[in-house]
Design a protein around this motif. Sequence first.
Motif, short mmCIF file in Angstrom:
data_model
loop_
_atom_site.label_atom_id
_atom_site.label_comp_id
_atom_site.label_asym_id
_atom_site.label_seq_id
_atom_site.Cartn_x
_atom_site.Cartn_y
_atom_site.Cartn_z
N GLU A 112 -19.84 -19.23 -26.32
CA GLU A 112 -20.07 -20.54 -26.93
C GLU A 112 -19.82 -21.66 -25.93
N GLU A 113 -18.75 -21.52 -25.13
CA GLU A 113 -18.45 -22.52 -24.11
C GLU A 113 -19.55 -22.55 -23.05
N THR A 122 -22.65 -21.68 -23.48
CA THR A 122 -23.86 -22.25 -24.10
C THR A 122 -23.80 -23.77 -24.09
N ARG A 123 -22.61 -24.31 -24.44
CA ARG A 123 -22.45 -25.77 -24.41
C ARG A 123 -22.62 -26.29 -22.98
N ASN A 124 -22.03 -25.57 -22.03
CA ASN A 124 -22.14 -25.97 -20.63
C ASN A 124 -23.60 -25.94 -20.17
N LYS A 125 -24.33 -24.94 -20.62
CA LYS A 125 -25.75 -24.82 -20.26
C LYS A 125 -26.54 -26.02 -20.80
N LYS A 126 -26.26 -26.40 -22.04
CA LYS A 126 -26.96 -27.55 -22.62
C LYS A 126 -26.64 -28.84 -21.85
N GLU A 127 -25.36 -28.98 -21.48
CA GLU A 127 -24.97 -30.18 -20.70
C GLU A 127 -25.68 -30.20 -19.35
N TYR A 160 -27.81 -25.75 -13.32
CA TYR A 160 -28.37 -25.30 -14.59
C TYR A 160 -28.70 -23.80 -14.53
#
Length: 546
Positions: A178-179, A181-186, A398
């Motif tokens: 989950e962390e 995934t959030r980092n990927k979106k950022e 990314y």
Amino acid sequence: MKEYSIYLIILVCINLFDKFSRVTGSQVLHIRGIPVSKSILYTPDRNFECLDGSLLIPFHYVNDDYCDCGDGSDEPGTSACRNGSFYCKNFGHKSMYIPSTWVNDGICDCCDGTDEYSSNKQCVNNCHDLGKEAKLEAQKVEELKKQGNKIRMEMASKGKQIKSDTQVHLMKLWVDYEEATRNKKEKEILKIQAEERETLVLEKYKTVEPKDIPTEETTKEKELSQSEVEDYFKMLDSDNSNTVTIAELQTRITFDKDHNGVVSKEEAMFFLNNKEEVSLQEFIETAWGNIKPFVMLEQGIFTKPKHDEIVKEKEEKVQETLEEERDDVKEKQDNGEEEQGNVEEEQDNVEEEQDNVEEEEGSTDEIEKEIEEQEQEVQYDEETQVLIDEATSARERYQEAEKAVNDLNNEIKLIEEKLERDYGKEDEFVTLDGECFDYTDLEYIYSLCLFGKASQKSKSGGNEVSLGYWSEWVGVQDNKYSKMKYDKGLTCWNGPTRSTIVTLTCDKENKLVSVTEPNRCEYVMEFATPALCDSSTKLMDTHDEL
């Protein structure tokens, strides 16, 4: 001694019982060849009904040495019915049934000798001795079972702990996922913003930069059609199992990333996105991205830069001209001194041609220089270069974030598959997951990796042959963990895909005991393990029916 005397008295009574058709006051007839429990089915005061219900006959037809019933039930004590059976009491040992055809054939099949009651064969009653031996053997088996069960309980305890630790690790992986995934979106947002700034600042350089006009060749490099991808999948799927496996990739040198002449398991796993096998859909979605560049190289789709071709063509043309001229000179030298003048003239021509070659080489250098100058990157101003570098860095960050998400997702899937796997009633097989054991015969070295794959390799060398991948438990209903099935191995020539059945037995240590091939491409392995030594499983009942 007292027990043996009692046994002799009982045996004499039984023999006397056989001689008389009735016991006074009981009206119970003793029928030779059946256990006491079935005597109620043979009542002398009424007609006998065949046990399959097919016929009703007079009772005196029973054991008259003539087969009347289709199931042979009217002749339990003779050899008249070929499909009948004779019951050996074997007092002191284990009672048993034998085929009726063995009765009075001159061979002692019952340890009490009752099957040879009217033949000339003198049988020795050794049931008591065999009973002692069987008892000792049963005690050995029971002792082995107890010792093995102690180890099994330790394996079960360790297995439960491993599963518990794995559950905790899985929960942590989900948090990390989950962390990530959030980092990927950022990182994706930052990448988009950096690319937008990069695009705007590069607008003023558009007139300088050559336009990329897609050609048939570059289009071909960028994409292979859906049908071509499916065709390539079918080609790799040599056993027509609708999946591509590690073993199938290892047979193709295309996937030798480090160019050492062997496609390792790690290399094959890379192309299958860390999976042991993939379906067509998984192949297209997850594996093709890794495989595509190597396939394009294999098929010669990548082309060299155009200036390389020009230079190469020029060099080949010059070299060809030189060789032709030198051949002509040699031919004229062979014709004699009278051609000396012509030879000298030809040599002059060669020298002149060599000068031309030097000029051509100079021209080639000029062509290369001109092309290099044309292909030199546009020099950006400092502000523009900073924005380009920021965009490049954002893209790299990314990609790293995306890779982290994919790696975590793959690891989570593998762990969830293991947690869902049936490892026995008490998780006693958990510790064996991934453990490999070898067995060597005269020709092959066999390997069994529990919950992985079975394989064979020739002792003289060569590639490893897959005998199947873990599929399921296929033991009998009261103990399904007594057999394992491995299937979808390498396809035999003009035959089926190889498969293996692993029969498990109780022992104090884990070892691969034997390997056979009873049918073509169908293998049977015997694996001994404490994991099968379950003390709750009772031994076979050896109680004598008197």
